[in-house]
Scaffold this motif. Structure first.
Motif, PDB file in Angstrom:
ATOM      1  N   LEU A  57       0.826  -1.208   0.000  1.00  0.00           N
ATOM      2  CA  LEU A  57       0.000   0.000   0.000  1.00  0.00           C
ATOM      3  C   LEU A  57       0.862   1.261   0.000  1.00  0.00           C
ATOM      4  O   LEU A  57       0.484   2.275  -0.597  1.00  0.00           O
ATOM      5  N   THR A  58       2.011   1.207   0.646  1.00  0.00           N
ATOM      6  CA  THR A  58       2.930   2.346   0.605  1.00  0.00           C
ATOM      7  C   THR A  58       3.364   2.626  -0.828  1.00  0.00           C
ATOM      8  O   THR A  58       3.410   3.785  -1.276  1.00  0.00           O
ATOM      9  N   ALA A  59       3.684   1.566  -1.570  1.00  0.00           N
ATOM     10  CA  ALA A  59       4.066   1.741  -2.973  1.00  0.00           C
ATOM     11  C   ALA A  59       2.878   2.207  -3.813  1.00  0.00           C
ATOM     12  O   ALA A  59       3.031   3.059  -4.705  1.00  0.00           O
ATOM     13  N   ALA A  60       1.697   1.673  -3.534  1.00  0.00           N
ATOM     14  CA  ALA A  60       0.502   2.064  -4.294  1.00  0.00           C
ATOM     15  C   ALA A  60       0.183   3.538  -4.086  1.00  0.00           C
ATOM     16  O   ALA A  60      -0.292   4.214  -5.013  1.00  0.00           O
ATOM     17  N   ARG A  61       0.447   4.053  -2.906  1.00  0.00           N
ATOM     18  CA  ARG A  61       0.183   5.471  -2.641  1.00  0.00           C
ATOM     19  C   ARG A  61       1.100   6.387  -3.446  1.00  0.00           C
ATOM     20  O   ARG A  61       0.814   7.575  -3.596  1.00  0.00           O
ATOM     21  N   ARG A  62       2.171   5.826  -3.968  1.00  0.00           N
ATOM     22  CA  ARG A  62       3.075   6.613  -4.813  1.00  0.00           C
ATOM     23  C   ARG A  62       2.732   6.463  -6.299  1.00  0.00           C
ATOM     24  O   ARG A  62       3.476   6.917  -7.158  1.00  0.00           O
ATOM     25  N   GLY A  63       1.611   5.825  -6.574  1.00  0.00           N
ATOM     26  CA  GLY A  63       1.146   5.713  -7.949  1.00  0.00           C
ATOM     27  C   GLY A  63       1.621   4.483  -8.678  1.00  0.00           C
ATOM     28  O   GLY A  63       1.392   4.351  -9.890  1.00  0.00           O
ATOM     29  N   ALA A  64       2.269   3.549  -7.979  1.00  0.00           N
ATOM     30  CA  ALA A  64       2.734   2.329  -8.617  1.00  0.00           C
ATOM     31  C   ALA A  64       1.581   1.358  -8.836  1.00  0.00           C
ATOM     32  O   ALA A  64       0.563   1.398  -8.135  1.00  0.00           O
ATOM     33  N   ARG A  65       1.748   0.482  -9.816  1.00  0.00           N
ATOM     34  CA  ARG A  65       0.833  -0.636 -10.040  1.00  0.00           C
ATOM     35  C   ARG A  65       1.408  -1.823  -9.268  1.00  0.00           C
ATOM     36  O   ARG A  65       2.427  -2.389  -9.664  1.00  0.00           O
ATOM     37  N   VAL A  66       0.744  -2.203  -8.190  1.00  0.00           N
ATOM     38  CA  VAL A  66       1.343  -3.129  -7.235  1.00  0.00           C
ATOM     39  C   VAL A  66       0.623  -4.475  -7.251  1.00  0.00           C
ATOM     40  O   VAL A  66      -0.605  -4.539  -7.193  1.00  0.00           O
ATOM     41  N   THR A  67       1.435  -5.522  -7.309  1.00  0.00           N
ATOM     42  CA  THR A  67       0.959  -6.888  -7.111  1.00  0.00           C
ATOM     43  C   THR A  67       1.529  -7.393  -5.798  1.00  0.00           C
ATOM     44  O   THR A  67       2.736  -7.279  -5.554  1.00  0.00           O
ATOM     45  N   ALA A  68       0.672  -7.920  -4.945  1.00  0.00           N
ATOM     46  CA  ALA A  68       1.090  -8.429  -3.639  1.00  0.00           C
ATOM     47  C   ALA A  68       0.813  -9.929  -3.577  1.00  0.00           C
ATOM     48  O   ALA A  68      -0.255 -10.384  -3.987  1.00  0.00           O
ATOM     49  N   VAL A  69       1.789 -10.678  -3.072  1.00  0.00           N
ATOM     50  CA  VAL A  69       1.683 -12.136  -3.021  1.00  0.00           C
ATOM     51  C   VAL A  69       1.929 -12.614  -1.597  1.00  0.00           C
ATOM     52  O   VAL A  69       2.813 -12.104  -0.897  1.00  0.00           O
TER      53      VAL A  69
END
Length: 228
Positions: A57-69
């Motif tokens: 979520l920290t990365a997503a808040r910077r506008g990244a497209r994040v996949t979490a596993v």
């Protein structure tokens, strides 16, 4: 340049379900390393072993497209729930390390894997212990990441991995360099022993993993970059 981080806290408040690894000092240290990375909007980020999803979520808040596993069903549910609560897009999938993302590539890979040396290494960890126990030398999962993560990085892509000094960061750096990545320890933090390590102090000293003078643990972040 190696930096000493003290008193850091996890960057995102997460709802943590029973049996899911709660954000702790290692999460905060990895978040400090993430803050130093120039994550571009739309960058493809993978958070492997996401737990409650705090780093994703920290990365997503910077506008990244994040996949979490994560291999834990509860962790997957918790990460999805936290993404909904935060109003952030997050792809959360269940699986063992990189299996769910075979054939994909990423600009940034984040990893907070199990890294605590454990007695009885012939027995696979079960329940919550899967989040920290990692074989007799603590490298059960680290070695797999070192072998597999380089193939997921795009040119210029970066791997950020947090581990304990008890599980041989030098071996991590050397393995990643052997895979053709530029690799080094970039963050360090000393913390008090938690309950798991307190219960294993004598065993760790008998194994030579902890000296008689050491009464705390050093966490490190290893940064590895694929050359362009």
């Amino acid at each position: 340049m190696a930096l000493e981080q003290r008193g850091t806290r996890p960057p995102v408040k997460s709802l943590v379900l029973p049996g899911v690894y709660a954000p702790q000092e290692d999460t905060a240290l990895l978040a400090a390393a993430l803050a130093d990375e120039p994550v571009e909007p739309g960058a493809a980020v993978l958070d492997v072993g996401t737990g409650s999803g705090a780093l994703a979520l920290t990365a997503a808040r910077r506008g990244a497209r994040v996949t979490a596993v994560d291999v834990s069903r509860r962790a997957v549910y918790a990460a999805r729930l936290n993404a909904l609560r935060a109003g952030l897009p997050l792809e959360v999938v269940r699986g063992n390390l990189f299996e769910p993302v075979r054939g994909r590539s990423f600009d940034l890979v984040l990893a907070n894997p199990p890294y605590v040396p454990a007695p009885g290494a012939h027995r696979p960890p079960r329940g919550p212990a899967r989040a920290w126990d990692a074989g007799g030398d603590g490298r059960l999962v680290l070695d797999r990441i070192c072998l597999e993560a380089p193939g997921l990085l795009r040119p210029g892509g970066v791997l950020l991995l947090v581990q304990s000094a008890l599980s041989d960061p030098g071996a991590t750096v050397d393995c990643l360099r052997s895979a053709g990545l530029k690799s080094a320890v970039t963050q360090r933090q000393r913390i008090a022993f938690g309950p798991v390590l307190r219960a294993r102090v004598e065993w760790l000293r008998e194994r030579g993993l902890l000296s008689p003078e050491e009464n705390d643990e050093e966490l490190v972040v290893v940064r590895a970059e694929r050359p362009v």
